[in-house]
Design an enzyme around this catalytic site. Structure first.
Site, short mmCIF file in Angstrom:
data_model
loop_
_atom_site.label_atom_id
_atom_site.label_comp_id
_atom_site.label_asym_id
_atom_site.label_seq_id
_atom_site.Cartn_x
_atom_site.Cartn_y
_atom_site.Cartn_z
N ASP A 122 0.87 -1.17 0.00
CA ASP A 122 0.00 0.00 0.00
C ASP A 122 0.92 1.22 0.00
O ASP A 122 2.09 1.14 0.37
CB ASP A 122 -0.92 -0.01 1.21
CG ASP A 122 -2.21 0.77 0.96
OD1 ASP A 122 -2.23 1.60 0.04
OD2 ASP A 122 -3.21 0.53 1.67
N GLU B 161 -16.88 10.55 5.17
CA GLU B 161 -16.31 9.23 5.40
C GLU B 161 -15.43 8.85 4.22
O GLU B 161 -15.77 9.10 3.07
CB GLU B 161 -17.40 8.18 5.63
CG GLU B 161 -18.32 7.94 4.45
CD GLU B 161 -19.25 6.75 4.66
OE1 GLU B 161 -19.05 5.99 5.61
OE2 GLU B 161 -20.17 6.59 3.84
#
Length: 875
Positions: free
Chosen positions: A273, A621
C-alpha cells in the site's frame, strides 16, 4: 447508440507497431514475441544492472533507454469505473452499492466495460508518450475485498460488505471481468487488497497491530483473498499498512510467505500500500531504516514499493548483504511478466485488447449499465401502507436535504469524472415533467443547520479591467518559477480528480495556484466567505491573513465574516497547493443563516410530499481524511446514528402531516431509530454513481421495482457495536451478532411479494460432498420485480464453533405477476465445512439446516418473502 469506430489513434498505432517491429527484428531476445513470456523476461532482467532493477520496483518505474524499455507508472484505480483519469469515463455505483445488487453478472459486465475504457485511456497515453503518468496505466489496484466488519470504518464503502461468501463471489466476478479470458494476454490487471486483516480505524492504520485467532483469520478475513488468488487467478495483491501479530503486513511470515506464496502458490506480483514501506521504520518502528525495511519486504515477496522511494535503498542493501541480487531478480521478473502479459511489448495485431476502439470510452451502453446497476442497488427499507411508488401527477414536491443536489456524494470515493450526471433533484424534475412543480432547498448541512445563503459576487469582482479572478498556475507546490498559465476565471469552484487537466499543460498533481481579485460591494453590510479546499491554502483580504493552513496537507472547510462598506475595494488573494489525491477548491460567498426546521416545514406546507435526501457523504467518510465534524473522525465515524440535525428537520416535516420520504445516501450502515419508527418510507440509495438521480426517481415513482439487498447489517445503535479497534468477530456482522438489528443483512423490500415453496434437498448426504437444492419462487403480487433468492446454512452441531448462519448461495431472478420459477443451487462440499480452533477447515457432520428465502433465516426481522427450511444429515 453511438456508432463505434475501430480506428486506433494514428500515433498510438505507429508507436505500438514500432514496438512490434522491435519485437520481431529487435536486437534483444526479449523483444522476440515468438519466445515465451518467461524466456523474454529472463533475458530482459539478465541484461539489467542492479540499479536498473531496483528502479523498476517503484510504482513510477523510469525508462531504460539503452534497453528500449519505456517508463511506466503502476498506480491506477478502477473501483467503480476508471478513477482519477483526465478523461470522462463511466462512473458506476460505489462498490458497497454494487454489492447490494447481489448481481454477479452485472459486476462482471461493469468490470469488463471498465477494462475497455482503461484500454482506450492507455492507448491515448501511448500516443501522447505519457506511459509514465499516473492513472493512465493498465494495472488497477482494485478490488478492495476487506471485510466490512464495523460500520464506523470510512473505507467500508469500497468493499463488498460484511460477508466472506458474498465478497468472494463478487470479487471473483470483478477479477474475471477485468482481466478478460484471453489465454495469453490480460485485458487489464486486477489487484486484491488490502492483504490482510485490515478495516480501520483510519487515523491509526499506520501504527496499529491487528491480531485475531486462527479461527477468525481463516473463517472471516482470508476466504475472499483465497478465492481470488487460487480460483480467480488475480494477477496482483496489495499488502496492508497495519501490522499483523507485530510484523508489518508487507513483511509477515504467516501472511506473505506461508499462506500467499507457499500455501496458495501465488505467482503474481505484490505491491505495498502506498507509503507502507516507510511505515516499517517511521511508524511501526520494527525496522531501523529504509534499507532494512526494504530488504525485509522484498524477502517476504513485496515486489513493488508504492508512493515512496524507500526501495532505492535496496542497492545498498545488496552491497551490505542484507538481501541478494537474485532475490531482487525474482521481484523484477514478476513485475515485467505482468507488463508482458498486458501486451505492452508486442504488436497490437497480436493483442486483441490493444485494438480496443476509442468509442468504448464513456460509451452509451456503459452509461446504460451504470443506470441499471444503480437501480438494482437501491434498497427499500420501509414502505408503510405502500406509500411508494408516488404518483407523477401531483401539484408540488419539495426536495430538501444536503444530498438532494450533491454531486460529490453520489460519486463516492476513488471515482472518475462522468460526462453526464443526474442528481436526486434533477432526476425527480425529469421524471414528473412540467405538470408537477418541484422545488429544491438544501435546508441544512449534514451535521448542522448553519447554511450559507449564497450570493453571486462575481459581478462585483474584477482585476486588471477584467471580471472575476486572475488565476496563475505553477507546476510545483511553492508558487515558484515561471507560471504554467495565467487565466481569468469568473468564480472559484473547482473539483479536480488527481491527474485531471487543470489548465493546458498542467495536471492536478503537485501544483499550486494564486487567485487575485478586487471585490467592490454594492451595499454596506456583512458578507461571509466560505472556503473549501484540499491540502494547503492561504486567504488574505487587504493584506490581512484570515485563514492559513499552508504548511498542512489536510481538508479545509472554513468561514470568515467580513463587514463591508459600499463602494470600498477589498483586495482578495487566495493561494493554494495540491499534493496527491483529489483536489477541491471552492470560494463561496453569502449571508450566513441558521435554518429553523419548523419555519422551513411551514414554508413548504403546500407541498404534496417531502422528499428529504440526507444521510452522509464521501465528504465525511473515506480514506484517512482530515474531518472532525461531530460524529466523524479522520474519515471514520464515532457514531452510527444519523446526524441529529437531519432527524430534527424530518421531525418538523413529519409534524405537518404530509408524507415524508427519506432518501438516504451512504457508504455504510446508519442507525435511524426515530426515522424507522415514524417516517413512512425509507429508501437507501448508497452512492449511486453518475445515474443515481435517475435511478432514485425510477424507484420513487414506480418505473423500477426496488430489489436491492443490504450487504451489511444496519444496527439499531452504537451500543450494538464492539470496540472499533477489536478485530475479533464476536458479536459482529449477521454471522455472529446475537442482538436484533434494525435491518438485517440481505434485507430489502419490493413493490410486489414472493412466495417460496417446494424446497427439495436430500435428507441424507455424504460428508464433504455437494448437496443439490431446489425451490420454487412465485411472484404473488401485481408488479413485475426482481427477487434475490438467498441460501443460508445453519450448523446444528453445538459441539463446534461456527457462524450462527452463513450465506452460501444467491441468485437474482425476474418474475412477472403470477409467474413461478424453479431455482436450483449446488451447495459445494467446501461450503459445508467449518474452521477449527487451529484455522484448519474440516467437513461439517451431523444435522445442517438449509434455508432459502428472500432474506436471512431470522424470522424476528421484517421479511420481504417467506423462508423455507429443511435439514440434511451429513454422514
Amino acid at each position: 447508440m453511438k456508432k463505434r469506430s475501430f480506428v486506433l489513434y494514428p500515433l498510438a498505432v505507429c508507436l505500438l507497431m514500432s514496438m512490434g517491429a522491435i519485437a520481431q527484428n529487435g536486437k534483444f531476445p526479449f523483444q522476440n514475441y515468438k519466445l515465451s513470456f518467461e524466456e523474454r523476461v529472463n533475458d530482459l532482467v539478465s541484461r539489467m544492472t542492479l540499479e536498473e532493477k531496483v528502479s523498476q520496483m517503484l510504482n513510477a518505474a523510469p525508462a531504460i533507454p539503452r534497453l528500449e524499455i519505456p517508463a511506466y507508472d503502476w498506480w491506477n484505480e478502477t473501483l467503480h469505473g476508471v478513477a482519477r483519469t483526465p478523461y470522462n469515463v463511466t462512473v458506476y455505483p460505489q462498490a458497497i452499492a454494487m454489492a447490494a445488487t447481489f448481481d454477479t453478472a452485472a459486476l462482471f459486465k461493469m468490470a469488463d466495460f471498465s477494462a475497455l475504457e482503461g484500454r482506450v485511456i492507455f492507448n491515448k497515453a501511448v500516443a501522447a508518450g505519457k506511459t509514465n503518468a499516473r492513472y493512465l496505466g493498465l494495472t488497477y489496484w482494485t478490488p478492495n475485498i476487506n471485510i466490512f466488519r464495523d460500520p464506523r470504518w470510512g473505507r467500508g464503502q469500497e468493499t463488498y460488505g460484511e460477508d466472506p461468501f458474498l465478497t468472494a463471489t463478487l470479487g471473483d466476478a470483478f477479477v474475471r471481468g477485468l482481466q478478460g479470458n484471453d489465454p495469453k494476454y490480460l485485458k487489464a490487471a486486477a489487484c486484491a487488497k488490502h492483504y490482510a486483516v485490515h478495516s480501520g480505524p483510519e487515523p491509526s492504520r499506520h501504527v496499529f497491530n491487528a491480531d485475531v485467532t486462527p479461527y477468525d483469520l481463516w473463517d472471516t478475513y482470508l476466504p475472499a483473498f483465497r478465492k481470488l488468488v487460487v480460483d480467480s487467478k488475480v494477477i496482483g495483491v496489495m499488502c496492508a499498512y497495519n501490522a499483523f501479530r507485530t510484523q508489518p503486513c508487507c513483511a509477515s511470515d504467516l501472511l506473505m510467505t506461508d499462506i500467499l506464496r507457499n500455501q496458495w502458490n501465488f505467482k503474481g506480483y505484490v505491491t505495498s500500500d502506498c507509503w507502507a514501506i516507510d511505515d516499517f521504520f517511521k511508524n511501526h518502528k520494527t525496522h531501523p531504516d529504509a534499507e532494512s525495511a526494504s530488504a525485509d519486504a522484498v524477502f517476504h515477496g513485496t515486489d513493488l514499493d508504492c508512493g515512496t522511494d524507500a526501495y532505492k535503498a535496496l542497492v545498498q542493501a545488496v552491497k551490505d548483504k542484507k538481501i541478494t541480487e537474485q532475490q531482487i531478480d525474482v521481484s523484477v521478473k514478476r513485475l515485467f511478466l505482468v507488463r508482458f502479459k498486458l501486451g505492452m511489448f508486442d504488436p497490437p495485431s497480436m493483442v486483441k485488447y490493444a485494438q480496443t476502439p476509442a468509442s468504448e470510452l464513456d460509451a452509451p451502453v456503459h452509461g446504460q449499465h451504470a443506470l441499471q446497476m444503480a437501480r438494482e442497488s437501491i434498497v427499500l427499507l420501509k414502505n408503510t401502507n405502500n406509500i411508494l411508488p408516488l404518483a407523477k401527477n401531483g401539484k408540488k414536491i419539495a426536495v430538501l436535504g444536503p444530498n438532494a443536489n450533491n454531486v460529490i456524494a453520489q460519486l463516492g470515493n476513488y471515482n472518475g469524472t462522468p460526462s453526464k450526471l443526474t442528481t436526486v433533484f434533477q432526476g425527480i424534475k425529469d421524471k414528473v415533467g412540467a405538470t408537477t412543480q418541484v422545488v429544491y432547498e438544501k435546508a441544512i448541512n449534514f451535521t448542522n443547520n448553519n447554511i450559507l445563503a449564497y450570493i453571486d459576487i462575481s459581478k462585483a469582482c474584477s482585476i486588471d479591467g477584467k471580471p472575476g479572478f486572475k488565476a496563475t498556475y505553477y507546476n510545483n507546490r511553492e508558487l515558484n518559477g515561471e507560471p504554467v498559465a495565467t487565466v481569468f476565471e469568473q468564480r472559484l469552484d473547482h473539483n479536480w480528480q488527481e491527474g485531471e487537466n487543470v489548465v493546458e499543460n498542467l495536471r492536478a498533481n503537485n501544483f499550486s495556484a494564486r487567485y487575485v481579485t478586487d471585490f467592490k460591494p454594492t451595499e454596506s453590510g456583512a458578507i461571509t466567505f466560505e472556503l473549501e479546499a484540499d491540502d494547503g491554502v492561504r486567504f488574505t483580504i487587504n493584506g490581512n491573513t484570515v485563514f492559513d493552513s499552508w504548511t498542512r496537507k489536510q481538508r479545509n472547510i472554513a468561514t470568515y465574516k467580513l463587514t463591508t462598506a459600499k463602494d470600498s475595494v477589498y483586495h482578495l488573494v487566495l493561494e493554494y497547493w495540491q499534493g496527491e489525491g483529489k483536489a477541491t477548491l471552492k470560494l463561496n460567498t453569502g449571508q450566513a443563516v441558521e435554518t429553523d426546521p419548523d419555519a422551513l416545514a411551514k414554508k413548504y406546507s403546500d407541498a404534496d410530499v417531502f422528499i428529504f435526501a440526507g444521510g452522509i457523504s464521501p465528504q465525511l467518510e473515506g480514506e484517512e481524511m482530515k474531518v472532525s465534524d461531530p460524529g466523524f473522525n479522520g474519515g471514520d465515524r464515532t457514531t452510527i446514528l444519523l446526524p441529529a440535525a437531519q432527524t430534527a428537520l424530518m421531525k418538523a416535516l413529519h409534524a405537518t402531516g404530509k408524507p415524508v420520504i427519506f432518501v438516504m445516501m451512504t457508504g455504510s450502515a446508519i442507525a435511524t431509530p426515530w426515522e424507522s419508527e415514524n417516517i413512512p418510507a425509507i429508501v437507501n440509495a448508497w452512492y449511486g454513481g453518475q445515474a443515481a438521480g435517475t435511478a432514485i426517481a425510477d424507484v420513487l415513482f414506480g418505473d423500477y421495482n426496488p430489489s436491492g439487498r443490504l450487504p451489511v447489517t444496519f444496527y439499531k445503535s452504537d451500543s450494538d457495536l464492539s470496540a472499533f479497534e477489536e478485530y475479533s468477530m464476536k458479536n459482529r456482522t449477521y454471522r455472529y451478532f446475537t442482538g436484533k438489528p434494525l435491518y438485517g443483512f440481505g434485507y430489502g423490500l419490493s413493490y410486489t411479494t414472493f412466495r417460496y415453496d417446494k424446497l427439495e434437498l436430500p435428507a441424507v448426504a455424504p460428508v464433504g460432498k455437494a448437496v443439490s437444492v431446489s425451490v420454487q419462487v412465485t411472484n404473488t403480487g401485481k408488479k413485475e420485480g426482481d427477487e434475490v433468492v438467498q441460501l443460508y446454512i445453519i450448523n446444528e452441531n453445538t459441539a463446534i464453533t461456527t457462524p450462527l448462519k452463513a450465506l452460501k448461495g444467491f441468485q437474482r431472478i425476474t418474475l412477472k405477476p403470477g409467474q413461478s420459477r424453479l431455482v436450483t443451487f449446488t451447495v459445494k462440499g467446501e461450503d459445508l465445512t467449518y474452521v477449527d480452533a487451529n484455522g484448519k477447515r474440516q467437513p461439517l457432520k451431523g444435522k445442517v439446516k438449509i434455508c432459502v428465502g428472500g432474506n436471512q433465516p431470522d424470522e424476528a426481522n421484517p421479511v420481504s418473502g417467506n423462508v423455507v427450511k429443511k435439514t440434511v444429515l451429513l454422514q
